[in-house]
Motif scaffolding. Structure first.
Motif, PDB file in Angstrom:
ATOM      1  N   MET A  98       0.802  -1.232   0.000  1.00 47.63           N
ATOM      2  CA  MET A  98       0.000   0.000   0.000  1.00 47.63           C
ATOM      3  C   MET A  98       0.830   1.274   0.000  1.00 47.63           C
ATOM      4  N   THR A  99       2.115   1.178   0.291  1.00 49.78           N
ATOM      5  CA  THR A  99       2.929   2.398   0.353  1.00 49.78           C
ATOM      6  C   THR A  99       4.339   2.111  -0.165  1.00 49.78           C
ATOM      7  N   GLN A 100       4.953   3.181  -0.671  1.00 57.36           N
ATOM      8  CA  GLN A 100       6.342   3.086  -1.141  1.00 57.36           C
ATOM      9  C   GLN A 100       7.331   3.307   0.007  1.00 57.36           C
ATOM     10  N   LEU A 101       6.825   3.753   1.157  1.00 58.31           N
ATOM     11  CA  LEU A 101       7.744   4.080   2.259  1.00 58.31           C
ATOM     12  C   LEU A 101       8.447   2.823   2.766  1.00 58.31           C
ATOM     13  N   PRO A 102       9.722   2.944   3.120  1.00 57.30           N
ATOM     14  CA  PRO A 102      10.430   1.767   3.644  1.00 57.30           C
ATOM     15  C   PRO A 102       9.916   1.378   5.037  1.00 57.30           C
ATOM     16  N   ILE A 103       9.984   0.086   5.307  1.00 55.05           N
ATOM     17  CA  ILE A 103       9.459  -0.431   6.581  1.00 55.05           C
ATOM     18  C   ILE A 103      10.591  -1.090   7.367  1.00 55.05           C
ATOM     19  N   SER A 104      10.680  -0.703   8.623  1.00 50.99           N
ATOM     20  CA  SER A 104      11.722  -1.280   9.486  1.00 50.99           C
ATOM     21  C   SER A 104      11.071  -1.943  10.699  1.00 50.99           C
ATOM     22  N   VAL A 105      11.835  -2.848  11.304  1.00 51.96           N
ATOM     23  CA  VAL A 105      11.350  -3.519  12.521  1.00 51.96           C
ATOM     24  C   VAL A 105      12.441  -3.428  13.580  1.00 51.96           C
ATOM     25  N   ILE A 106      12.118  -2.783  14.686  1.00 53.41           N
ATOM     26  CA  ILE A 106      13.032  -2.761  15.826  1.00 53.41           C
ATOM     27  C   ILE A 106      12.641  -3.938  16.718  1.00 53.41           C
ATOM     28  N   THR A 107      13.606  -4.806  16.974  1.00 52.20           N
ATOM     29  CA  THR A 107      13.318  -6.057  17.685  1.00 52.20           C
ATOM     30  C   THR A 107      14.485  -6.399  18.595  1.00 52.20           C
ATOM     31  N   ASN A 108      14.226  -7.184  19.624  1.00 53.04           N
ATOM     32  CA  ASN A 108      15.379  -7.662  20.397  1.00 53.04           C
ATOM     33  C   ASN A 108      16.025  -8.871  19.711  1.00 53.04           C
ATOM     34  N   GLY A 109      15.379  -9.396  18.700  1.00 57.17           N
ATOM     35  CA  GLY A 109      15.979 -10.485  17.908  1.00 57.17           C
ATOM     36  C   GLY A 109      15.865 -11.854  18.546  1.00 57.17           C
ATOM     37  N   SER A 110      15.256 -11.914  19.707  1.00 61.42           N
ATOM     38  CA  SER A 110      15.268 -13.171  20.484  1.00 61.42           C
ATOM     39  C   SER A 110      14.472 -14.298  19.842  1.00 61.42           C
ATOM     40  N   LEU A 111      13.526 -13.955  18.955  1.00 61.98           N
ATOM     41  CA  LEU A 111      12.689 -15.007  18.356  1.00 61.98           C
ATOM     42  C   LEU A 111      13.133 -15.383  16.946  1.00 61.98           C
ATOM     43  N   LEU A 112      14.281 -14.867  16.529  1.00 60.71           N
ATOM     44  CA  LEU A 112      14.767 -15.210  15.175  1.00 60.71           C
ATOM     45  C   LEU A 112      15.129 -16.685  15.048  1.00 60.71           C
ATOM     46  N   TYR A 113      15.218 -17.401  16.169  1.00 59.69           N
ATOM     47  CA  TYR A 113      15.492 -18.846  16.062  1.00 59.69           C
ATOM     48  C   TYR A 113      14.278 -19.582  15.479  1.00 59.69           C
ATOM     49  N   LEU A 114      13.115 -18.921  15.475  1.00 55.13           N
ATOM     50  CA  LEU A 114      11.923 -19.546  14.888  1.00 55.13           C
ATOM     51  C   LEU A 114      11.926 -19.299  13.374  1.00 55.13           C
ATOM     52  N   PRO A 115      11.854 -20.358  12.557  1.00 57.67           N
ATOM     53  CA  PRO A 115      11.903 -20.154  11.107  1.00 57.67           C
ATOM     54  C   PRO A 115      10.815 -19.207  10.620  1.00 57.67           C
ATOM     55  N   GLU A 116       9.628 -19.248  11.242  1.00 57.13           N
ATOM     56  CA  GLU A 116       8.537 -18.379  10.766  1.00 57.13           C
ATOM     57  C   GLU A 116       8.841 -16.902  11.042  1.00 57.13           C
ATOM     58  N   VAL A 117       9.555 -16.617  12.120  1.00 57.60           N
ATOM     59  CA  VAL A 117       9.903 -15.210  12.402  1.00 57.60           C
ATOM     60  C   VAL A 117      10.948 -14.724  11.396  1.00 57.60           C
ATOM     61  N   ARG A 118      11.932 -15.572  11.107  1.00 59.92           N
ATOM     62  CA  ARG A 118      12.928 -15.177  10.084  1.00 59.92           C
ATOM     63  C   ARG A 118      12.218 -14.914   8.754  1.00 59.92           C
ATOM     64  N   GLU A 119      11.305 -15.791   8.398  1.00 60.76           N
ATOM     65  CA  GLU A 119      10.560 -15.659   7.140  1.00 60.76           C
ATOM     66  C   GLU A 119       9.756 -14.342   7.121  1.00 60.76           C
ATOM     67  N   GLU A 120       9.105 -14.031   8.228  1.00 56.75           N
ATOM     68  CA  GLU A 120       8.272 -12.818   8.290  1.00 56.75           C
ATOM     69  C   GLU A 120       9.126 -11.559   8.145  1.00 56.75           C
ATOM     70  N   LEU A 121      10.300 -11.568   8.773  1.00 60.69           N
ATOM     71  CA  LEU A 121      11.123 -10.357   8.750  1.00 60.69           C
ATOM     72  C   LEU A 121      11.823 -10.136   7.412  1.00 60.69           C
ATOM     73  N   LEU A 122      11.860 -11.167   6.576  1.00 67.97           N
ATOM     74  CA  LEU A 122      12.477 -10.995   5.250  1.00 67.97           C
ATOM     75  C   LEU A 122      11.783  -9.897   4.452  1.00 67.97           C
ATOM     76  N   ALA A 123      10.507  -9.646   4.763  1.00 66.59           N
ATOM     77  CA  ALA A 123       9.735  -8.654   3.999  1.00 66.59           C
ATOM     78  C   ALA A 123      10.109  -7.215   4.352  1.00 66.59           C
ATOM     79  N   ALA A 124      10.770  -7.012   5.469  1.00 64.87           N
ATOM     80  CA  ALA A 124      11.087  -5.638   5.905  1.00 64.87           C
ATOM     81  C   ALA A 124      12.309  -5.092   5.171  1.00 64.87           C
ATOM     82  N   ASP A 125      12.377  -3.748   5.055  1.00 61.06           N
ATOM     83  CA  ASP A 125      13.536  -3.128   4.398  1.00 61.06           C
ATOM     84  C   ASP A 125      14.729  -3.010   5.340  1.00 61.06           C
TER      85      ASP A 125
END
Ligand code: SF4
Length: 333
Positions: A98-125
């Motif tokens: 819906m927008t051209q604006l870049p999207i970022s995610v500030i996270t503590n990174g603690s759940l990146l061991y879950l494959p679904e979280v890694r997959e979800e964050l791939l969409a962020a800029d």
């Protein structure tokens, strides 16, 4: 708006439109420097804390209400841990459509061991995880994670994410005096960061009130030492200057609540942000909010900060009572 705020000046992201997808202080870490107070209880369950459609529709309305040049980034930044929302990836993808604006995610990174979280964050800029420690012992002292969270797995999972991720990986290091600012601690951290191959490392130190009263920010010399040890990729992040967007708030009370709900603010800064109201009117409103239990003052190093009442700060006297000794010199490693 319930989930979206700003744009606000961000130390790392310019003017950032913030999206908070989870309830206040829902987190699986309990960092000693957390500006939102202590985490109680620790929460490590992913779920739809709020309906994703409600969050996305607020974000789209906020984007439409601003000119494109007024927003640099749309940022998922929870008043807790953003990746605990189980529809984070779907929300990022919807907003990107819906927008051209870049999207970022500030996270503590603690759940990146879950494959679904890694997959979800791939969409962020840009993804901005926190890595404050190069060893398990310092990780547990600073971040105080939920017991099931493991340091080696945490680091391995960020390395794994880096292998797949084509966006910007900007790692934040929060430096706390006496905890992770020594030569040895920084050498250990440098070894870990070399494995993670971030695009940038952002060196920070607490400037807002920490939940633990003994937490001290580091001085310029320590920041310089950290930059030297961590190498060219490390940049020192300075406090952001800019204005909190308070359009749409008709009363000074609503404006104060909007500002302090997500970030405690020094009294001086609050007066500056609320300059469109008479100073006497602002002071009177602050007193009313405090006496009616809708805002609190937390004092750190003789500086007064205003914060929401939900945040659980430990004051220095209470810390001494609870533990039978003074914590204000910080733990020793
Ligand atoms: S600083 Fe972030 S990760 Fe740490 S306790 Fe606070 S909200 Fe959680």
């Amino acid at each position: 708006m319930k989930h979206v705020y700003g744009p606000v000046p961000s130390r790392r992201l310019g003017q950032s439109l913030g999206i908070d997808p989870i309830p206040f202080k829902t987190c699986n870490w309990n960092c000693v420097y957390c500006q939102l107070g202590r985490t109680s209880p620790l929460v490590n369950e992913r779920k739809n804390y709020f309906p994703p459609a409600e969050i996305v529709s607020e974000a789209v309305a906020a984007v439409k209400a601003h000119r494109p040049e007024e927003i640099d980034w749309i940022t998922f930044v929870g008043s807790g841990e953003s990746t605990l929302h189980s529809s984070l990836g779907a929300m990022i993808r919807e907003l990107k459509a819906m927008t051209q604006l870049p999207i970022s995610v500030i996270t503590n990174g603690s759940l990146l061991y879950l494959p679904e979280v890694r997959e979800e964050l791939l969409a962020a800029d840009a993804v901005l995880p926190t890595v404050d420690a190069g060893t398990d012992i310092i990780y547990r002292k600073i971040n105080r994670p939920a017991p099931e969270l493991d340091f080696a797995r945490f680091i391995d999972s960020i390395a794994q994410f880096r292998e797949q991720y084509l966006g910007k990986l900007w790692i934040e290091v929060m430096l706390v005096q006496g905890l992770n600012d020594s030569e040895n601690a920084l050498q250990d951290l440098a070894a870990v960061l070399r494995r993670l191959r971030p695009d940038e490392v952002h060196l920070n130190s607490p400037t807002r009130p920490s939940c633990e009263p003994w937490v001290k920010s580091v001085d310029e010399q320590a920041l310089g030492r950290a930059q030297r040890i961590l190498g060219e990729v490390a940049k020192i992040v300075r406090p952001a200057h800019g204005d909190f967007d308070l359009t749409g708030f008709d009363t000074v009370v609503d404006a104060i609540i909007a500002v302090i709900t997500r970030h405690p603010v020094s009294e001086e800064e609050l007066m500056r942000l609320l300059a469109k109201w008479q100073p006497d009117r602002v002071r009177e409103s602050l007193e009313d909010l405090q006496s009616s239990g809708r805002a609190q003052v937390v004092t750190r190093d003789d500086h007064r900060f205003w914060s929401c009442v939900e945040a659980r700060y430990i004051n220095e006297n209470l810390s001494r009572c609870l533990d039978g000794n003074a914590h204000n010199q910080g733990p020793q490693i």
